[in-house]
Design a protein around this motif. Sequence first.
Motif, mmCIF file in Angstrom:
data_model
loop_
_atom_site.group_PDB
_atom_site.id
_atom_site.type_symbol
_atom_site.label_atom_id
_atom_site.label_comp_id
_atom_site.label_asym_id
_atom_site.label_seq_id
_atom_site.Cartn_x
_atom_site.Cartn_y
_atom_site.Cartn_z
ATOM 1 N N THR A 113 -13.030 -12.787 7.998
ATOM 2 C CA THR A 113 -12.719 -12.847 6.510
ATOM 3 C C THR A 113 -11.143 -12.634 6.344
ATOM 4 O OG1 THR A 113 -14.711 -11.818 5.930
ATOM 5 C CG2 THR A 113 -13.115 -11.426 4.248
ATOM 6 N N ALA A 114 -10.408 -11.885 7.042
ATOM 7 C CA ALA A 114 -8.908 -11.675 7.046
ATOM 8 C C ALA A 114 -8.091 -12.733 7.257
ATOM 9 C CB ALA A 114 -8.825 -10.867 8.352
ATOM 10 N N TYR A 115 -8.807 -13.703 7.864
ATOM 11 C CA TYR A 115 -8.132 -15.192 7.955
ATOM 12 C C TYR A 115 -7.870 -15.753 6.640
ATOM 13 C CZ TYR A 115 -6.965 -19.976 9.552
ATOM 14 O OH TYR A 115 -6.485 -21.109 9.487
ATOM 15 N N LYS A 116 -8.853 -15.759 5.879
ATOM 16 C CA LYS A 116 -8.927 -16.316 4.613
ATOM 17 C C LYS A 116 -8.173 -15.418 3.554
ATOM 18 C CE LYS A 116 -13.368 -18.459 5.577
ATOM 19 N NZ LYS A 116 -13.351 -17.991 6.640
ATOM 20 N N LYS A 117 -8.195 -14.288 3.830
ATOM 21 C CA LYS A 117 -7.993 -13.200 2.427
ATOM 22 C C LYS A 117 -6.572 -12.328 2.557
ATOM 23 C CE LYS A 117 -11.319 -10.682 0.696
ATOM 24 N NZ LYS A 117 -12.314 -9.966 0.672
ATOM 25 N N TRP A 118 -6.514 -12.076 3.820
ATOM 26 C CA TRP A 118 -5.026 -11.224 4.262
ATOM 27 C C TRP A 118 -3.753 -11.834 3.885
ATOM 28 C CZ3 TRP A 118 -5.733 -7.528 9.106
ATOM 29 C CH2 TRP A 118 -6.612 -6.541 8.567
ATOM 30 N N ASN A 119 -3.347 -11.438 2.967
ATOM 31 C CA ASN A 119 -1.732 -11.618 2.586
ATOM 32 C C ASN A 119 -1.036 -10.632 2.121
ATOM 33 O OD1 ASN A 119 -2.579 -11.759 0.050
ATOM 34 N ND2 ASN A 119 -3.061 -13.972 0.306
ATOM 35 N N LEU A 120 0.134 -10.605 1.528
ATOM 36 C CA LEU A 120 0.573 -9.479 0.964
ATOM 37 C C LEU A 120 0.213 -9.106 -0.393
ATOM 38 C CD1 LEU A 120 4.469 -10.357 2.014
ATOM 39 C CD2 LEU A 120 3.071 -8.525 3.011
ATOM 40 N N TYR A 135 -2.793 -9.463 -1.348
ATOM 41 C CA TYR A 135 -4.001 -8.841 -0.959
ATOM 42 C C TYR A 135 -3.961 -7.295 -0.642
ATOM 43 C CZ TYR A 135 -8.757 -7.955 0.841
ATOM 44 O OH TYR A 135 -10.094 -7.422 1.334
ATOM 45 N N ILE A 136 -3.157 -7.110 0.181
ATOM 46 C CA ILE A 136 -2.766 -5.822 0.923
ATOM 47 C C ILE A 136 -2.205 -4.864 -0.324
ATOM 48 C CG2 ILE A 136 -1.284 -4.310 2.444
ATOM 49 C CD1 ILE A 136 -3.580 -5.938 3.739
ATOM 50 N N LYS A 137 -1.567 -5.537 -1.360
ATOM 51 C CA LYS A 137 -0.772 -4.626 -2.405
ATOM 52 C C LYS A 137 -1.971 -4.374 -3.333
ATOM 53 C CE LYS A 137 2.310 -4.926 -6.320
ATOM 54 N NZ LYS A 137 3.206 -5.739 -6.940
ATOM 55 N N THR A 138 -2.759 -5.331 -3.292
ATOM 56 C CA THR A 138 -3.987 -4.856 -4.410
ATOM 57 C C THR A 138 -4.777 -3.625 -3.932
ATOM 58 O OG1 THR A 138 -4.283 -7.073 -5.169
ATOM 59 C CG2 THR A 138 -6.169 -5.728 -5.305
ATOM 60 N N LEU A 139 -5.217 -3.701 -2.425
ATOM 61 C CA LEU A 139 -5.806 -2.673 -1.975
ATOM 62 C C LEU A 139 -5.017 -1.422 -1.501
ATOM 63 C CD1 LEU A 139 -8.274 -4.602 0.541
ATOM 64 C CD2 LEU A 139 -8.706 -3.781 -1.819
ATOM 65 N N ALA A 140 -3.922 -1.320 -1.163
ATOM 66 C CA ALA A 140 -3.144 -0.198 -0.705
ATOM 67 C C ALA A 140 -2.094 0.087 -1.236
ATOM 68 C CB ALA A 140 -3.004 -0.494 1.043
ATOM 69 N N VAL A 185 -7.187 2.595 4.236
ATOM 70 C CA VAL A 185 -8.061 1.598 3.432
ATOM 71 C C VAL A 185 -9.161 0.987 4.196
ATOM 72 C CG1 VAL A 185 -7.821 -0.235 1.791
ATOM 73 C CG2 VAL A 185 -5.735 1.246 2.141
ATOM 74 N N PRO A 186 -10.357 1.774 4.402
ATOM 75 C CA PRO A 186 -11.483 1.552 5.005
ATOM 76 C C PRO A 186 -12.163 0.163 4.710
ATOM 77 C CG PRO A 186 -11.796 3.767 4.222
ATOM 78 C CD PRO A 186 -10.353 3.241 3.458
ATOM 79 N N GLU A 187 -11.761 -0.342 3.490
ATOM 80 C CA GLU A 187 -12.207 -1.840 3.057
ATOM 81 C C GLU A 187 -11.682 -2.605 3.958
ATOM 82 O OE1 GLU A 187 -10.992 0.127 -0.795
ATOM 83 O OE2 GLU A 187 -11.030 0.714 1.038
ATOM 84 N N LEU A 188 -10.645 -2.588 4.479
ATOM 85 C CA LEU A 188 -9.962 -3.627 5.228
ATOM 86 C C LEU A 188 -10.624 -3.777 6.520
ATOM 87 C CD1 LEU A 188 -6.071 -2.763 4.968
ATOM 88 C CD2 LEU A 188 -7.488 -4.916 4.075
ATOM 89 N N GLN A 189 -11.437 -2.753 7.009
ATOM 90 C CA GLN A 189 -12.206 -2.716 8.352
ATOM 91 C C GLN A 189 -13.329 -3.717 8.278
ATOM 92 O OE1 GLN A 189 -13.420 1.210 9.679
ATOM 93 N NE2 GLN A 189 -11.508 2.070 8.492
ATOM 94 N N ASN A 190 -13.777 -4.072 7.210
ATOM 95 C CA ASN A 190 -14.890 -5.120 7.068
ATOM 96 C C ASN A 190 -14.287 -6.573 7.182
ATOM 97 O OD1 ASN A 190 -16.498 -2.975 6.303
ATOM 98 N ND2 ASN A 190 -16.095 -3.115 4.156
ATOM 99 N N ASP A 191 -13.281 -6.824 7.231
ATOM 100 C CA ASP A 191 -12.426 -7.955 7.267
ATOM 101 C C ASP A 191 -12.374 -8.620 8.711
ATOM 102 O OD1 ASP A 191 -12.455 -8.022 4.530
ATOM 103 O OD2 ASP A 191 -10.119 -7.584 4.159
ATOM 104 N N PHE A 192 -12.594 -7.945 9.516
ATOM 105 C CA PHE A 192 -12.167 -8.440 11.200
ATOM 106 C C PHE A 192 -13.610 -7.971 12.186
ATOM 107 C CE2 PHE A 192 -10.572 -4.265 11.543
ATOM 108 C CZ PHE A 192 -10.523 -3.964 12.794
ATOM 109 N N THR A 193 -13.483 -8.849 13.140
ATOM 110 C CA THR A 193 -14.479 -7.946 14.307
ATOM 111 C C THR A 193 -13.500 -8.081 15.546
ATOM 112 O OG1 THR A 193 -15.196 -10.289 14.637
ATOM 113 C CG2 THR A 193 -16.365 -8.767 13.133
ATOM 114 N N TYR A 194 -13.884 -7.275 16.319
ATOM 115 C CA TYR A 194 -13.177 -7.310 17.849
ATOM 116 C C TYR A 194 -13.639 -8.475 18.669
ATOM 117 C CZ TYR A 194 -11.334 -2.752 17.001
ATOM 118 O OH TYR A 194 -10.923 -1.568 16.326
#
Length: 288
Positions: A40-47, A49-54, A107-116
């Motif tokens: 999900t991070a590949y599609k959503k993570w940009n500056l 998005y980070i500003k909105t959440l954090a 910001v725990p919501e970000l943990q849902n956006d990636f997997t190891y």
Amino acid sequence: MKLNLEQIPRVKTITKEKFLKDHVELQKPVVIERLIEDWTAYKKWNLSYIKTLAGHKTVPIYDDRPVSSERKFNEAHTSMKMSEYIDLLKKEPTNYRIFLYSLLKEVPELQNDFTYPDEIGLKFMKKLPYLFFGGGGSKVFMHYDIDLANILHFHFHGEKQCILFPPSETKYLYKVPHSLISHQDIDFENPDFEKWPALKNAKGYITNLKHGETLYMPEGYWHQMTYLTPGFSMSIRSVPKKTTNFIEATYNVFIMRYLDNFMRKTRGQKWIQYKNNKAISRTNKRNG
């Protein structure tokens, strides 16, 4: 005259067997271009998005001032709201950076956006990853990480330049003793070989990382990161497999950094100057 740097090999995807055989076992870096396209991070993570959440979080800020006895090992220079910081990144070039920040804990919501990506064969430490942010033109000085881990470094939003050197080249890099850095007066993009003659012998790697690309950095690799545009990255880590590296990492974490803080406190700037001078004299003596 430029540094002796070769391009880091690139692959679109890679199998577990090939990654372990050609890169982990040989301790050779690689860029994997499509490893995280299912995140999900590949599609959503940009500056934005980070500003909105954090945006409401207060974050530690670093700049490019030289190491000083006034601050402890890796102590931040200032702080500001994430929203203010991201606005600054978008507005103009800045040397302000966020370094080793556990935003995913804040910001725990970000943990849902990636997997190891355990499918590539490394066992990663599941302690929450650190994020790194930088403004256009900012750079992280040449250093290696305190734990000498195997690292996957994922980049988001924009482009950054990565210069790497394997541990075998340490003897040429003017390493500062009791530290993890090379001499901070060196410009690794336009080195002065008359002032830093040993650098002529150093052989390293270079690449530019773009959004969604992954850089594998083997154990104890030196690296300097330059943000060509505003952006951010995330790193996950796997403990060093070499026994000597594990021992050195243990020393760094539990002894070296505390010794350095003690000496900064008791000897002040004389300790910093002593280390810088030693970096020059030791390197030139070894390569004289």
